[in-house]
Motif scaffolding. Structure first.
Motif, mmCIF file in Angstrom:
data_model
loop_
_atom_site.group_PDB
_atom_site.id
_atom_site.type_symbol
_atom_site.label_atom_id
_atom_site.label_comp_id
_atom_site.label_asym_id
_atom_site.label_seq_id
_atom_site.Cartn_x
_atom_site.Cartn_y
_atom_site.Cartn_z
ATOM 1 N N GLY A 123 23.655 27.079 41.105
ATOM 2 C CA GLY A 123 24.772 26.366 40.290
ATOM 3 C C GLY A 123 25.981 27.546 40.633
ATOM 4 N N LYS A 124 25.407 28.196 41.569
ATOM 5 C CA LYS A 124 26.805 29.277 41.202
ATOM 6 C C LYS A 124 28.146 29.668 42.312
ATOM 7 N N GLU A 125 29.882 29.436 41.691
ATOM 8 C CA GLU A 125 30.403 29.336 42.525
ATOM 9 C C GLU A 125 30.453 30.170 43.200
ATOM 10 N N VAL A 126 29.767 30.130 44.517
ATOM 11 C CA VAL A 126 30.388 31.132 45.998
ATOM 12 C C VAL A 126 30.471 30.373 47.227
ATOM 13 N N VAL A 127 31.252 30.868 47.715
ATOM 14 C CA VAL A 127 31.679 29.531 48.568
ATOM 15 C C VAL A 127 31.838 30.288 50.017
ATOM 16 N N GLY A 128 31.525 31.667 50.087
ATOM 17 C CA GLY A 128 31.073 32.332 51.928
ATOM 18 C C GLY A 128 31.412 33.838 51.296
ATOM 19 N N LEU A 129 31.717 34.857 52.686
ATOM 20 C CA LEU A 129 32.256 35.769 53.126
ATOM 21 C C LEU A 129 33.567 36.585 53.143
ATOM 22 N N SER A 130 33.482 37.576 51.619
ATOM 23 C CA SER A 130 35.083 38.259 51.986
ATOM 24 C C SER A 130 35.295 38.842 53.900
ATOM 25 N N ALA A 174 23.558 36.081 44.384
ATOM 26 C CA ALA A 174 22.346 36.548 42.475
ATOM 27 C C ALA A 174 23.654 37.604 41.838
ATOM 28 N N LEU A 175 23.589 38.279 42.882
ATOM 29 C CA LEU A 175 24.063 40.051 42.280
ATOM 30 C C LEU A 175 25.623 39.214 42.176
ATOM 31 N N THR A 176 26.053 38.772 43.105
ATOM 32 C CA THR A 176 27.828 38.502 43.237
ATOM 33 C C THR A 176 28.581 38.238 41.873
ATOM 34 N N GLY A 177 29.358 38.592 41.286
ATOM 35 C CA GLY A 177 30.527 37.804 40.146
ATOM 36 C C GLY A 177 31.154 37.435 41.014
ATOM 37 N N TYR A 178 32.146 37.196 42.001
ATOM 38 C CA TYR A 178 32.988 36.842 42.607
ATOM 39 C C TYR A 178 32.819 35.518 43.821
ATOM 40 N N PRO A 179 33.800 34.586 43.731
ATOM 41 C CA PRO A 179 34.091 33.507 44.561
ATOM 42 C C PRO A 179 33.314 33.612 46.243
ATOM 43 N N GLU A 180 33.613 35.043 46.711
ATOM 44 C CA GLU A 180 33.377 35.662 48.021
ATOM 45 C C GLU A 180 32.291 36.919 47.682
ATOM 46 N N ILE A 181 31.418 36.487 48.412
ATOM 47 C CA ILE A 181 30.385 37.757 48.742
ATOM 48 C C ILE A 181 31.193 39.398 49.406
ATOM 49 N N THR A 182 31.430 40.480 48.826
ATOM 50 C CA THR A 182 32.112 41.820 48.707
ATOM 51 C C THR A 182 30.400 42.672 49.398
#
Length: 460
Positions: free
Chosen positions: A338-345, A373-381
Motif C-alpha cells: 500500500g505504498k505510493e511508489v511509482v518507479g525509479l528516479s 520498504a525504505l523509500t519515503g518518496y514516489p520514486e526509488i532514489t
C-alpha cells in the motif's frame, strides 16, 4: 542529429555562439530571444532534449522560464546561465525546476559536459517511462519479463516448442528465472489445463528423492504408513519440472532414465509399474557437459533430458531489461504494501544499469523489495539502493598502457582476456569456451598451463 536543445537568451550574439558550438558537437540547437516564443515551441512538443536559458532577460527571467517549462514538459531538463553564481540564485533556480546551472563567463567545455549529462538524464527518464508502459501493457509472456534481443530469442523459442511433448532442458545461472520459463511453456502448451508440478532435486534428501519422484507402497519403509503416488503420476495431464537436476544422486539417475524411456514408474517397494502422462522439463545452473565428463552425471540421461534446450541469459547480458524487471517488482511490492511508489528516479536507474547483478533476477527482486520498504518518496532514489550498488564501479582488465614499459607479450594479453571472459561467464567453462570460439578441452589446457588446478573451477 538525434539530440535537440532549445536555447533561450535575449542576446542574439550569445544565441549564435552557443548554437554554433553545440552544432559542432552533434546537438541540433534552436534559438529564441523571446521567452514567450520559446515556451510556445515547448508547448508544441518539438521534441527537445534539453533547455538552456539565461537568467536575466527582458519580459521573463530564467527562474520564471524554469517554472513554466516544468509545467509544460516536466521531463525536459532545464539549465540556467547566471552571471551571479551565488548559492541563493542556484537554490532559487533548482527550486523552480532547473536541472543544473552554469555561471558567466561561460566555460564552453564545462557547459557542453553539463548539457551532455542533462541530455543523458532526459533519455534515461524517457526509457524509464517506456519501461513503465511496457510493464503495464499487455504482453505475450506476462511473467517472463524482457524486451532485449536475448530475451526475445528465448520467448520466440518458447512459442515454437511449447506444444511439443519432447523433454526440455532449461539452463542458466542461478536466479535467472528457469522455473518462470518452465511455467511459461506450460501455460502456452496444450497441457495448460493440467497441473504444473515442480521438485527441487537439491532440496530433497537422497534417501527420499526416489519416493518423491516415483511414489511408494504402504510399508515400503519405516514411515510409509500409506501408499503415495509420487510426482510423476501427480503431474498426469500436465508438466513435471525437475529443478536442479544436476544435483540428482547418481544412484537415482538410471531409474529416472528408465522412467523417461518407458513412460512408467515403479513405486518404492512395489512390484507393478504405473504409467504416467506428463511432459518432463529439467533445469540446472550446472554445466552438465562438464558433469558428464567428470562422471557425475550419466551421459545417456543427459541426452534423454536435452532433446530441446532453452538457455537463459544472465541479467548482465540483457541491457535495459534490468529496469523493466525493477519496475515490475516495484509495482508488485508497492501494491502489496500500500505504498505510493511509482518507479525509479533516473539516477537510481543509472546505477542499476551499471551494476553487474551476479544474483540475476532474484537479486533485482531482493533489491527492489528493500528499496520500496525504505523509500519515503514516489520514486526509488540512489539512497534507497544497497551500498554495493550505489558504490559499484565497472571493472575493466588493463591490457596495455601508453608507456612501452607496460606493454606485455601476446600470451599475457590472451591470458588476461580469457580469464576476464571466464569471470563474466560466472566460471562456466562451457559458456566461456563458446564465447571465445574454443572447444572446452583447449580452454582447459590453457587454464592448466597458466595455473595448475584451474581447470577444475566452477562448472568442471
Amino acid at each position: 542529429m538525434g539530440r535537440r536543445a532549445l536555447i533561450i537568451d535575449d542576446d542574439e550574439a550569445m544565441c549564435a555562439w552557443l548554437s554554433a558550438d553545440l552544432r559542432s558537437r552533434g546537438v541540433e540547437a534552436t534559438t529564441r530571444t523571446s521567452p514567450a516564443e520559446a515556451l510556445a515551441l515547448l508547448e508544441a512538443d518539438e521534441g527537445f532534449d534539453v533547455i538552456l536559458t539565461d537568467l536575466n532577460m527582458r519580459g521573463m527571467d530564467g527562474i520564471a522560464v524554469c517554472g513554466r517549462a516544468a509545467e509544460i514538459r516536466p521531463d525536459v531538463p532545464v539549465m540556467v546561465i547566471t552571471a551571479f553564481g551565488s548559492i541563493e540564485t542556484a537554490v532559487q533556480a533548482i527550486r523552480a525546476g532547473a536541472y543544473d546551472y552554469v555561471t558567466k563567463p561561460v566555460d564552453i567545455e564545462a557547459l557542453a559536459l553539463a548539457l551532455e549529462r542533462a541530455i543523458a538524464h532526459h533519455a534515461l527518464k524517457a526509457e524509464v517511462r517506456r519501461l513503465r508502459r511496457a510493464v503495464a501493457g499487455p504482453g505475450g509472456f506476462p511473467d517472463l519479463i524482457g524486451r532485449s534481443a536475448a530475451m526475445r530469442g528465448v520467448q520466440d523459442l518458447i512459442e515454437r516448442i511449447a506444444d511439443a511433448d519432447a523433454t526440455v532442458l532449461i539452463t542458466g545461472e542461478s536466479g535467472t528465472g528457469k522455473e518462470v520459463v518452465a511455467k511459461a511453456m506450460h501455460a502456452r502448451s496444450r497441457r495448460k489445463e493440467g497441473p504444473f508440478v515442480a521438485i527441487n532435486c537439491a532440496a530433497v534428501p537422497e534417501s527420499l528423492i526416489e519416493s518423491e519422484l516415483f511414489g511408494h507402497v504402504r510399508g515400503a519403509f519405516t514411515d510409509a504408513r500409506a501408499a503415495r503416488s509420487g510426482l510423476f503420476v501427480e503431474a498426469n495431464g500436465g508438466t513435471l519440472l525437475l529443478d536442479e537436476i544436476g544435483e540428482l544422486p547418481l544412484a537415482v539417475q538410471p531409474k529416472l532414465l528408465r522412467a523417461l524411456q518407458e513412460r512408467r514408474v515403479r513405486p518404492v517397494g512395489g512390484s507393478a509399474e504405473v504409467p504416467f502422462d506428463a511432459r518432463i522439463m529439467a533445469a540446472t545452473n550446472r554445466d552438465l557437459d562438464e558433469a558428464v565428463e567428470a562422471r557425475r552425471f550419466r551421459e545417456d540421461l543427459y541426452y534423454r533430458i536435452n532433446v530441446l534446450h532453452v538457455e537463459l541469459p544472465p541479467v548482465r547480458a540483457r541491457g535495459s531489461d534490468v529496469l523493466l524487471l525493477a519496475q515490475r517488482f516495484i509495482e508488485d511490492f508497492a501494491t502489496r504494501w500500500g505504498k505510493e511508489v511509482v518507479g525509479l528516479s533516473p539516477a537510481a536507474a543509472e546505477r542499476l544499469l551499471a551494476y553487474t547483478w551476479p544474483g540475476n533476477v532474484r537479486e533485482i527482486q531482493n533489491c527492489m523489495e528493500r528499496a520500496v520498504a525504505l523509500t519515503g518518496y514516489p520514486e526509488i532514489t540512489v539512497e534507497d539502493l544497497p551500498a554495493k550498488i550505489r558504490e559499484h564501479r565497472p571493472s575493466h582488465v588493463l591490457v596495455a598502457g601508453d608507456d612501452p614499459s607496460e606493454l606485455v607479450p601476446l600470451e599475457e594479453v590472451e591470458r588476461r582476456y580469457i580469464l576476464r571472459v571466464l569471470e563474466a561467464a560466472g566460471g562456466n567453462k562451457t559458456l566461456a569456451a563458446r564465447i571465445l570460439g574454443l572447444d572446452r578441452k583447449t580452454l582447459h589446457r590453457k587454464l592448466e598451463r597458466w595455473e595448475p588446478g584451474a581447470g577444475g573451477t566452477k562448472g568442471s
